[in-house]
Design a protein around this motif. Structure first.
Motif, PDB file in Angstrom:
ATOM      1  N   MET A  68       0.824  -1.202   0.000  1.00  0.00           N
ATOM      2  CA  MET A  68       0.000   0.000   0.000  1.00  0.00           C
ATOM      3  C   MET A  68       0.866   1.263   0.000  1.00  0.00           C
ATOM      4  N   PHE A  69       2.075   1.138   0.527  1.00  0.00           N
ATOM      5  CA  PHE A  69       2.963   2.306   0.654  1.00  0.00           C
ATOM      6  C   PHE A  69       4.222   2.178  -0.201  1.00  0.00           C
ATOM      7  N   LYS A  70       4.184   1.298  -1.196  1.00  0.00           N
ATOM      8  CA  LYS A  70       5.380   1.061  -2.013  1.00  0.00           C
ATOM      9  C   LYS A  70       5.920   2.350  -2.621  1.00  0.00           C
ATOM     10  N   ASP A  71       5.044   3.151  -3.217  1.00  0.00           N
ATOM     11  CA  ASP A  71       5.491   4.394  -3.861  1.00  0.00           C
ATOM     12  C   ASP A  71       5.956   5.431  -2.837  1.00  0.00           C
ATOM     13  N   ILE A  72       5.361   5.402  -1.659  1.00  0.00           N
ATOM     14  CA  ILE A  72       5.763   6.355  -0.620  1.00  0.00           C
ATOM     15  C   ILE A  72       7.138   5.979  -0.076  1.00  0.00           C
ATOM     16  N   PHE A  73       7.386   4.687   0.099  1.00  0.00           N
ATOM     17  CA  PHE A  73       8.720   4.236   0.502  1.00  0.00           C
ATOM     18  C   PHE A  73       9.761   4.693  -0.529  1.00  0.00           C
ATOM     19  N   ALA A  74       9.412   4.520  -1.808  1.00  0.00           N
ATOM     20  CA  ALA A  74      10.363   4.861  -2.879  1.00  0.00           C
ATOM     21  C   ALA A  74      10.700   6.341  -2.889  1.00  0.00           C
ATOM     22  N   GLY A  75       9.774   7.186  -2.456  1.00  0.00           N
ATOM     23  CA  GLY A  75      10.013   8.618  -2.473  1.00  0.00           C
ATOM     24  C   GLY A  75      10.239   9.229  -1.106  1.00  0.00           C
ATOM     25  N   MET A  76      10.636   8.416  -0.144  1.00  0.00           N
ATOM     26  CA  MET A  76      10.772   8.902   1.227  1.00  0.00           C
ATOM     27  C   MET A  76      11.855   9.979   1.352  1.00  0.00           C
ATOM     28  N   ASP A  77      12.969   9.773   0.694  1.00  0.00           N
ATOM     29  CA  ASP A  77      14.077  10.730   0.808  1.00  0.00           C
ATOM     30  C   ASP A  77      14.156  11.692  -0.373  1.00  0.00           C
ATOM     31  N   VAL A  78      13.800  11.193  -1.546  1.00  0.00           N
ATOM     32  CA  VAL A  78      13.739  12.054  -2.735  1.00  0.00           C
ATOM     33  C   VAL A  78      12.300  12.010  -3.224  1.00  0.00           C
ATOM     34  N   PRO A  79      11.488  13.023  -2.887  1.00  0.00           N
ATOM     35  CA  PRO A  79      10.046  12.968  -3.160  1.00  0.00           C
ATOM     36  C   PRO A  79       9.718  12.705  -4.630  1.00  0.00           C
ATOM     37  N   ASN A  80       8.778  11.776  -4.843  1.00  0.00           N
ATOM     38  CA  ASN A  80       8.250  11.495  -6.172  1.00  0.00           C
ATOM     39  C   ASN A  80       6.818  12.031  -6.248  1.00  0.00           C
ATOM     40  N   ASP A  81       6.115  11.737  -7.337  1.00  0.00           N
ATOM     41  CA  ASP A  81       4.753  12.251  -7.508  1.00  0.00           C
ATOM     42  C   ASP A  81       3.821  11.762  -6.404  1.00  0.00           C
ATOM     43  N   ALA A  82       3.973  10.500  -5.999  1.00  0.00           N
ATOM     44  CA  ALA A  82       3.097   9.947  -4.966  1.00  0.00           C
ATOM     45  C   ALA A  82       3.293  10.680  -3.635  1.00  0.00           C
ATOM     46  N   VAL A  83       4.536  10.930  -3.281  1.00  0.00           N
ATOM     47  CA  VAL A  83       4.818  11.630  -2.028  1.00  0.00           C
ATOM     48  C   VAL A  83       4.304  13.068  -2.095  1.00  0.00           C
ATOM     49  N   ARG A  84       4.478  13.704  -3.243  1.00  0.00           N
ATOM     50  CA  ARG A  84       3.991  15.084  -3.376  1.00  0.00           C
ATOM     51  C   ARG A  84       2.465  15.143  -3.205  1.00  0.00           C
ATOM     52  N   ARG A  85       1.744  14.172  -3.767  1.00  0.00           N
ATOM     53  CA  ARG A  85       0.287  14.135  -3.591  1.00  0.00           C
ATOM     54  C   ARG A  85      -0.078  13.877  -2.136  1.00  0.00           C
TER      55      ARG A  85
END
Length: 494
Positions: A68-85
């Motif tokens: 459920m949090f795969k994309d958030i883990f991926a962008g934890m240190d370098v924010p990706n689109d999922a983290v920005r949303r």
């Protein structure tokens, strides 16, 4: 797991599973019922009045919510689109806490790690899904509220069986304790909640991309839970007759519960109508069997009976014709030819004497998931099955055409009848097709691997069940596959 079993499973990675013979996709008019308002009303009324030896809501909820949090883990240190949303909409989530997510903090890290909510290591069932004016509900709490609307027993009890991982038991116990008394008083019910574990003995060996045992850092072989197919053992332990199956993440806010409850009752009613029609046919076959008729002449040319054949009478053949027509029209079951009237009747009895499942199917709107198909078995019978993508041979033009013509997919919205005609429980393990597992691609700490999935709970584990597919509206399917799904309307209302 002993060495022989490990070798056997590794060999399965090498050989794979046999492809199923797909006749066609199940579609409206051929395999999927589309009920008009009158038939839906009849089904709901039948669900309310039919005699049932107990009802239970079965909720698969094992495992952590890491996907459920795969994309958030991926962008934890370098924010990706999922983290920005996530950051832009953080106040819209039910788990929002002003202190945890104070200005300037790393929102992803506060959400997933011990610095904040530690949601990255918790199961979906205990995560806060929905916010109301006076409370916040976890996915488990929402299932409790939803369940009392259509799974209430005559004595006021609401039974739930929730499959969890042992390491998460305390989290679930705490989540249940937080709301149980309040909900029981509010809704006038008594909750009986049973937590059950997926048997670790069903774990399977993982292999690398060369089909060699996948080794962890310490040099030991990695074993993985064998998918939701292992839950057939948990389902088999249930004593109640009528079971409703729905995944832990497929819930919506309470204002949408009436629609959900209505369609659940439609499925329950169709399951009980199907049960009682099958029981009626079995009773009629019993009455024929009880007849002692002598000197019956065979009606099939070339057949020389060794004993009288009570199924060769015109009355008996008329009944068998009616049952075969019912099996074909309602359940898409075609039966191979028989050598005698008795053999025909025995095949019919065998087909009727199976567990029953009625599966809601929604129109395909691009959501991931398995789909409904008509398949032909090795014994010549056809049946309705739910197939996952890896079970479909893309190199087979007929199978590929069937997949492209599919109109619906499986939201895991299932009602089951688990008792026999004589009132005893089915042994569900007798109806599993062991040849319908599949191999999937997974990863472990960033390294690719292949995993062996047991015949899925609603796939091969229910292969030999009597199956009916019923179209349900897509509004009844509101899964939370990724955290951003909680921003969708079914999770944002009050």
């Amino acid at each position: 797991m002993n060495d022989r079993m490990i070798k056997s499973q590794i060999e399965r990675f090498r050989t794979g599973y046999p492809w199923l013979d797909i006749v066609a996709a199940a579609t409206p008019g051929r395999g999927i019922e589309v009920l008009d308002e009158d038939r839906r009303k009849e089904a709901v009324e039948y669900a309310d009045k039919a005699q049932v030896k107990g009802k239970v809501k079965f909720v698969p909820a094992s495992g952590a919510a890491s996907r459920m949090f795969k994309d958030i883990f991926a962008g934890m240190d370098v924010p990706n689109d999922a983290v920005r949303r996530l950051v832009e909409n953080i106040t819209a989530f039910a788990f929002y806490d002003a202190e945890v997510f104070a200005p300037g903090v790393n929102v992803a890290r506060r959400l997933l790690t011990d610095e904040g909510l530690a949601y990255g290591s918790k199961p979906k069932g205990v995560l806060k899904f929905h916010r109301y004016d006076d409370e916040v509900r976890t996915a488990l709490a929402e299932h409790l509220v939803e369940g009392q609307e259509y799974m209430r027993n005559p004595d006021g009890s609401v039974n739930l069986v929730v499959t969890i991982s042992p390491e998460h038991r305390q989290l679930f116990e705490d989540a249940l304790a937080e709301v149980r008394d309040r909900f029981e008083k509010r809704y006038g019910v008594r909750y009986n909640v049973r937590f059950t574990y997926q048997d670790s003995g069903t774990d399977t060996v993982a292999v690398d991309m060369d089909n060699k045992p996948f080794l962890k850092e310490d040099g030991t072989i990695l074993f993985r839970p064998a998918g939701h197919g292992a839950l057939i053992y948990n389902l088999n332990d249930i004593e109640e007759e009528l079971v409703s199956i729905k995944n832990i993440d497929n819930v919506c806010v309470q204002k949408m519960h009436p629609e959900t409850a209505y369609w659940k009752k439609v499925l329950m009613g169709r399951a009980l109508q199907l049960r009682d029609r099958i029981f009626g046919y079995l009773s009629a076959l019993d009455q024929i069997e009880a007849c002692q008729i002598n000197n019956i002449q065979p009606v099939i040319p070339g057949y020389s009976p060794l004993q009288e054949d009570v199924y060769a009478t015109e009355e008996s053949q008329t009944l068998c014709n009616e049952i075969e027509e019912f099996l074909h029209e309602e359940l898409c079951i075609e039966m191979p030819a028989s050598r005698s009237c008795r053999e025909r009747a025995e095949k019919i009895r065998e087909v009727l004497s199976r567990p029953i499942r009625v599966c809601g199917m929604v129109k395909n709107t691009g959501e991931p998931g398995g789909g409904p198909y008509i398949i032909r078995r090795k014994d010549g019978f056809t049946s309705l099955q739910i197939l996952e993508g890896p079970q479909i041979n893309r190199d087979d033009p007929k199978a590929l055409a069937a997949m492209k013509s599919a109109t619906h997919f499986n939201p895991v919205d299932i009602v089951c009848c688990l008792h026999r005609y004589d009132g005893s429980k089915f042994d569900l393990l007798e109806y599993v097709d062991e040849e319908t597992g599949f191999i999937s691609s997974k990863s472990y700490q960033g390294r690719e691997l292949k995993a062996l999935e047991l015949p899925g709970l609603w796939n091969g584990a229910m292969s030999d069940w009597n199956t009916l597919f019923v179209e349900v509206p897509v509004e009844t399917f509101n899964p939370v596959k990724v955290v951003l799904d909680l921003l969708r309307a079914p999770h944002q209302g009050r």
